[in-house]
Design a protein around this motif. Sequence first.
Motif, short mmCIF file in Angstrom:
data_model
loop_
_atom_site.label_atom_id
_atom_site.label_comp_id
_atom_site.label_asym_id
_atom_site.label_seq_id
_atom_site.Cartn_x
_atom_site.Cartn_y
_atom_site.Cartn_z
N ARG A 4 0.81 -1.21 0.00
CA ARG A 4 0.00 0.00 0.00
C ARG A 4 0.85 1.27 0.00
NH1 ARG A 4 -4.16 2.73 3.91
NH2 ARG A 4 -2.49 2.50 5.41
N PHE A 31 -8.84 -11.38 -17.67
CA PHE A 31 -8.27 -10.03 -17.73
C PHE A 31 -8.46 -9.40 -19.12
CE2 PHE A 31 -3.69 -8.05 -17.89
CZ PHE A 31 -4.22 -6.78 -17.94
N ARG A 90 -12.11 -8.74 -20.19
CA ARG A 90 -12.71 -7.56 -19.58
C ARG A 90 -12.27 -6.29 -20.31
NH1 ARG A 90 -10.66 -6.96 -14.25
NH2 ARG A 90 -12.33 -5.50 -13.79
N ARG A 125 -17.75 -1.77 -25.78
CA ARG A 125 -18.84 -0.96 -25.23
C ARG A 125 -18.58 0.52 -25.40
NH1 ARG A 125 -18.23 -3.84 -20.44
NH2 ARG A 125 -17.22 -1.98 -19.62
N ASP A 138 -23.16 -11.14 -18.37
CA ASP A 138 -24.02 -10.17 -17.70
C ASP A 138 -23.20 -8.99 -17.21
OD1 ASP A 138 -26.63 -9.52 -16.80
OD2 ASP A 138 -25.90 -9.87 -14.75
N GLN A 139 -22.09 -9.31 -16.58
CA GLN A 139 -21.23 -8.25 -16.03
C GLN A 139 -20.61 -7.40 -17.14
OE1 GLN A 139 -20.33 -8.00 -12.61
NE2 GLN A 139 -18.95 -6.28 -12.90
N LEU A 140 -20.20 -8.05 -18.21
CA LEU A 140 -19.42 -7.35 -19.23
C LEU A 140 -20.27 -6.80 -20.36
CD1 LEU A 140 -16.38 -9.83 -19.43
CD2 LEU A 140 -16.58 -7.76 -18.05
N LEU A 151 -5.47 -11.09 -12.46
CA LEU A 151 -4.33 -11.63 -13.18
C LEU A 151 -3.62 -12.73 -12.43
CD1 LEU A 151 -2.44 -11.45 -15.60
CD2 LEU A 151 -1.28 -9.57 -14.47
N HIS A 152 -3.53 -12.63 -11.12
CA HIS A 152 -2.47 -13.37 -10.44
C HIS A 152 -2.91 -14.51 -9.52
CE1 HIS A 152 -0.30 -9.33 -11.15
NE2 HIS A 152 -0.24 -10.10 -12.19
N TYR A 154 -4.98 2.80 -18.96
CA TYR A 154 -4.58 1.58 -19.66
C TYR A 154 -5.59 1.12 -20.70
CZ TYR A 154 -3.90 -3.47 -20.24
OH TYR A 154 -3.75 -4.72 -20.76
N ARG A 191 -20.10 -2.34 -14.75
CA ARG A 191 -19.30 -3.34 -15.46
C ARG A 191 -18.07 -3.75 -14.67
NH1 ARG A 191 -23.27 -4.97 -18.51
NH2 ARG A 191 -24.03 -3.38 -19.95
N PHE A 192 -17.60 -2.90 -13.80
CA PHE A 192 -16.36 -3.19 -13.08
C PHE A 192 -16.57 -3.36 -11.57
CE2 PHE A 192 -14.84 -1.63 -17.08
CZ PHE A 192 -13.71 -2.37 -17.32
N PHE A 193 -17.70 -2.88 -11.10
CA PHE A 193 -17.99 -2.96 -9.66
C PHE A 193 -19.30 -3.72 -9.49
CE2 PHE A 193 -15.18 0.53 -10.25
CZ PHE A 193 -14.41 0.61 -9.10
N ASP A 194 -19.42 -4.46 -8.40
CA ASP A 194 -20.68 -5.13 -8.10
C ASP A 194 -21.57 -4.17 -7.35
OD1 ASP A 194 -20.13 -7.69 -9.24
OD2 ASP A 194 -18.73 -8.04 -7.58
N ASP A 245 -4.72 -3.62 -3.44
CA ASP A 245 -5.29 -3.14 -2.17
C ASP A 245 -5.30 -1.63 -2.04
OD1 ASP A 245 -2.59 -3.15 -2.09
OD2 ASP A 245 -2.39 -4.13 -0.14
N HIS A 246 -5.13 -0.94 -3.14
CA HIS A 246 -5.35 0.50 -3.13
C HIS A 246 -6.83 0.79 -3.38
CE1 HIS A 246 -0.87 1.46 -4.05
NE2 HIS A 246 -1.13 1.66 -2.79
N HIS A 292 -10.53 -3.23 -8.72
CA HIS A 292 -11.62 -3.53 -9.65
C HIS A 292 -11.23 -3.32 -11.10
CE1 HIS A 292 -14.84 -3.96 -6.61
NE2 HIS A 292 -14.03 -3.21 -5.90
N TRP A 293 -10.05 -2.78 -11.31
CA TRP A 293 -9.67 -2.46 -12.68
C TRP A 293 -8.60 -3.43 -13.18
CZ3 TRP A 293 -12.73 0.82 -15.29
CH2 TRP A 293 -13.54 1.70 -14.55
N TRP A 294 -7.36 -2.95 -13.31
CA TRP A 294 -6.31 -3.70 -13.99
C TRP A 294 -5.21 -4.10 -13.03
CZ3 TRP A 294 -9.28 -4.45 -17.82
CH2 TRP A 294 -10.10 -3.43 -18.30
N PRO A 295 -4.26 -4.91 -13.49
CA PRO A 295 -3.14 -5.27 -12.62
C PRO A 295 -2.29 -4.04 -12.26
CG PRO A 295 -3.25 -6.75 -14.53
CD PRO A 295 -4.20 -5.61 -14.80
#
Lengths: 379, 379, 379, 379
Positions: free
Chosen positions: A299, B6, B9, B16, B46-48, B224-225, B328, C20-23, C312-313, C318-321
């Motif tokens: 962090r 990854f 998404r 979109r 559904d999510q994407l 990714l990991h 990105y 699309r990226f958050f629940d 963990d930021h 919810h986005w990318w690596p």
Amino acid sequence: MIGYAFMGRAHSHAWRTAPRFFDLPMAPEMAVLVGRSAAAAAAAADQLGWREVETDWRRVLERDDVDLVDICTPGDSHAEIAEAALEAGKHVLVEKPMANTVAQAETMVAAAVEARRRGVRSMVGFTYRRVPAIQLARQLIADGRIGEVRQVRAQYLQDWLADAEAPLSWRLDKDKAGSGALGDIGAHIVDLTQFLTGQRFAGVSGMLETFVTERPVAESFSGLHGTGGSERGPVTVDDAALFTARLTSGAPAVLEATRYAWGRKNAMRIEISGTSGSLAFDFEEMNVLQFFDGTEEARTGGFRRILVTEPDHPYTGHWWPAGHGLGYEHGFTHQVVDLVEALAADQDPAPSFEDGLHVQRVLDAVERSNAETHRWVQI
Amino acid sequence: MIGYAFMGRAHSHAWRTAPRFFDLPMAPEMAVLVGRSAAAAAAAADQLGWREVETDWRRVLERDDVDLVDICTPGDSHAEIAEAALEAGKHVLVEKPMANTVAQAETMVAAAVEARRRGVRSMVGFTYRRVPAIQLARQLIADGRIGEVRQVRAQYLQDWLADAEAPLSWRLDKDKAGSGALGDIGAHIVDLTQFLTGQRFAGVSGMLETFVTERPVAESFSGLHGTGGSERGPVTVDDAALFTARLTSGAPAVLEATRYAWGRKNAMRIEISGTSGSLAFDFEEMNVLQFFDGTEEARTGGFRRILVTEPDHPYTGHWWPAGHGLGYEHGFTHQVVDLVEALAADQDPAPSFEDGLHVQRVLDAVERSNAETHRWVQI
Amino acid sequence: MIGYAFMGRAHSHAWRTAPRFFDLPMAPEMAVLVGRSAAAAAAAADQLGWREVETDWRRVLERDDVDLVDICTPGDSHAEIAEAALEAGKHVLVEKPMANTVAQAETMVAAAVEARRRGVRSMVGFTYRRVPAIQLARQLIADGRIGEVRQVRAQYLQDWLADAEAPLSWRLDKDKAGSGALGDIGAHIVDLTQFLTGQRFAGVSGMLETFVTERPVAESFSGLHGTGGSERGPVTVDDAALFTARLTSGAPAVLEATRYAWGRKNAMRIEISGTSGSLAFDFEEMNVLQFFDGTEEARTGGFRRILVTEPDHPYTGHWWPAGHGLGYEHGFTHQVVDLVEALAADQDPAPSFEDGLHVQRVLDAVERSNAETHRWVQI
Amino acid sequence: MIGYAFMGRAHSHAWRTAPRFFDLPMAPEMAVLVGRSAAAAAAAADQLGWREVETDWRRVLERDDVDLVDICTPGDSHAEIAEAALEAGKHVLVEKPMANTVAQAETMVAAAVEARRRGVRSMVGFTYRRVPAIQLARQLIADGRIGEVRQVRAQYLQDWLADAEAPLSWRLDKDKAGSGALGDIGAHIVDLTQFLTGQRFAGVSGMLETFVTERPVAESFSGLHGTGGSERGPVTVDDAALFTARLTSGAPAVLEATRYAWGRKNAMRIEISGTSGSLAFDFEEMNVLQFFDGTEEARTGGFRRILVTEPDHPYTGHWWPAGHGLGYEHGFTHQVVDLVEALAADQDPAPSFEDGLHVQRVLDAVERSNAETHRWVQI
């Protein structure tokens, strides 16, 4: 001191300045400056602060009031002068690259080994080791702050030959200089890699390139480079050198030295990735060391821009308060400090001629690899 | 679209978003998402934002309402799917690396050539080409602003495997991924070097290294990991790849890809030195291009930090005002824009499968060089 | 959503993208776009993804299928629309600055307080709070990582009016915009200072300046700025605003907002010095937070360049690596996420209208100070 | 030279070094060092390279072999020494701040004016003017490269008092030092603003703050700061000073000086925005000048990082090749060069006592503004 061009000015400044900021155990005296032309040498001695002048370096070796010979001439004369000086019982500081060939370097090492038995000391002038940020990097690696060394990436980028009309100088003449970017600046990142990691290079695969094969003959010189005339002469050294390598631990390394990277003036960069952290340095910001601590929580993890000017950083407590940066010449002053302290303590200063020989062997391996279609050359 | 991890998404977001910011000549419809598990695929769709779901990609090829297949699976399945799709008359976008072997890439090119005759188009997903700063770099080089290319230095540095306890994933399995850092991230700097210079690689001398040969088997994946369990499995790909090379013009290049550089998160860097200037890019500052103009008077010369967010920069006028940077995923959106525009204009999009094949050949040459004591391998 | 210019596009993207990226606990539907011209609004709705169109915002308030009104119009209409919407039982998100005068902001707060009793929620759109690096800064300050706040220095530098021929727009018209740099961009650093420190401004001494008092009337608009014609009109707002201030704790602060700083495109910068550390942010590197930990030993102390893209930021997982940075619009998406989550949890979202009012009072105090020879104005 | 602490060491180095790198028209001789304790002064003279020692500065003024007096004592003694020296026909170089009060500075100016008629010269030691990057900035502004000055923002940030346990020194004693951050470091950015813009400050609204009002009494000093004991004494100067201002042209400026900004070691920063470009400088990168040319096409516009080490940059041709940076002390050496050249040419060196007096008036106006609730004070 023998020679009084760019390096001679830097060395003279160091001899003058070291005792003013550091409590040296012995007081250096700037006795004799040697140059081929008596008149020019006299003018230089006056400007740079040397008491007397000689035109033949052999005469200096006969003098009792000379304890140490500081060799700032082009590389082709290093071996002869250094060996004679050691033979005469004078300590020797020789500018890098130590020699133009491995063979020369080997005879120099033999002379140094023999002289060492008589208490006569020798040292090669890789002054970038004495930049405070580099010393701090060495300490942090030795303290285990980045774990084991995994990879090294180093570059030494300049652009003073990027202009195809920049003139010839002895630095572009293989007979004088031994090699081009490889020996002039590549030698520094080879030495630093070995110094920082505490390892040696084990093998290389190298590539050399000369982009501009003919240049104007310089009419006059001012400082390092000179300005060109209409006549043209051949460039006989490399303009760029690049190689992959392995250290003795097996760690891969990739190095590049070039004088053709427009906009990079003196970008000597080295980044070392270990098992638990990284260090990065760029001489264009010479007072800064970048440090990433991989054991930190993610962090708040990030490269720390350490301004290496704190009182408890190497050398810097002798200069100015925190944040008041040092310049290029301070490395030379620190070199004098370390050399004088070693001599006073009757110890061998570092880097030794053996260190210099090993650098020479790496440069030589790069040249051989290049000559044989970039094949792998074990060192 | 086939695959929804990854890359899936990122691609979905692009499909979109592209029509919302760009005036596309055709309106893409997000028809079918393909995944092996119907339930998981349905949740992802559904999510994407995909309308329907299939579990067998072959069924999609039979549908009339599908014009284009977007392949986001691991590299080992690319050839089979792409060839079948082209055969079925569907345009194909395939994620990089195009294939896991040169042989696969060659059959894909053959399929693409044949399909092209029928007006069926194909493209490889090297999205970093679509970063505005990279496009601007390409324009400046094409406009002659740095003269002829002299040297290339490129690095792709990450650190997500620097922790020896980071778990296994398909990316560390040679069967799935083809190679490690070399194909995953090295492929990008190979492609960018070729894209930016307009040249191809002519030969390489390479070195691969796997630092950690065994890792915990991942128990679960998030993104990714994943996170590791107690069981251990073998790492069968390289962790780092480094190589010297020459471009077709003879220009030397030095490249490094590693996932072991602590503190470097996604440092895809490329610097190109030409006869009259230089360009430098680092993805960690993706909205910036550094440009040094060697024709400038020395007094005011310096690397310009161009914030590539002006209305007249590539793509950026469709987004926000100057200084409001992109992220990105915008590269993927721009890829959709360029692909749709090419299809609408009945032109071949770039990079072609041939471009992808050449990247594959470079990767292969690095592997062969490494296997044969880093000898020089002509491409 | 009411209004579909620059801010309308950013808000639309956020409403489309957040789920699309958050629940999200509730699924937002993009029901109606309001614009004065039916045709233009319809085109915009189509482009931006809204289902229907209205030309009178009052009609929207009568609809049962609208739960939330998102106000993206210039500041002079905010109060009327927001109050009517709250009255009609619709949640309200209003773009900043919340209002053009303190009086308007006060009636809006009264309406919000009253509506809150009925469970109707309101929020002001200071989206920069939702940049991950800013959220992380807030967390670190709240965690005590820099100790007590000693000093704040903040700048918001742009250059889109540095060209004296840049044309007029509603942003240069006091009646529409309320103020110039002060309310447009100064409001952001006022809000961020209050958000990050958890304090409010207690008093200011301010200075406003209009460098160019007449500008070409814009003939057409593309995006934010437009291009100028030959006719000229008056600039009735400030071009730059600068002020010293004290926070409620007594901590001194210095702030500057200007649209005249050549080369600074969107340099929203804030640096907070505490008793044991510092934090610094610059929106031109929006994925980076600089952190200096004063409790670190001096030898390895340095500003850490935290790339705020780790799992963990805040938001970034919810986005990318790691290392794959976000862009300007992500702040808007995060705003939607936070707003929807607050509504679903039946909680008040932040920043509240009260927060917005306090920002307005600071702006007003700067204007009064400027009008009365920069005297100190208590807030 | 009178005084031999931090400033005395810097000045001594400059007197020793200037003739070695520059062709001075007169050869300075380092005659007498003055200190209250004979033994300590003798040791310092030996270390710093002065020929003789005196304990009473008045005795020096009687000597015929002294042509110039260099005053490096705390500010409270400047007026008395400087006036006596000028009266005695000695040229005077006085460290900044020139005096502790406007009244003292005024009598010093009167003495300087009178002495000037007799050919006796005087100068104030604002050495930051002699940093090559600052000289280059001055040239570029004078050449019209940024057009008319619109705005100035300057900061001088240090952190050596950020630790509440850092000990007292004379710099925290109003009687000795006159003021705190304001006069010690704020004076530099006031002077630089005036030097670079060629304008003077016309009015200010200021704020001073003392964060830590009691500190340990220092037991011993090493260099600038010392280490603390258990006894405590009062801090009678400001820790931070911030003010808005206008220059004579009406251009707004905002300045801040603080010793409480954790992590900022010697961040003297100044950015000047003009009608057609900008310049920015940060002493923590003292060899760099940032320049934005607003007349450049937007596509390739960007701040240029000029490495001010080229042969045709101010002063740098006398030192090392391009890219080999200078350090803090070089400003002092350049000051000696400029002073000696002015004396040899029978011209008044700059900055004059009048320049120093104006800086003093600005500092005084900030103090008065602060004392009267930050009201505007005309200068």
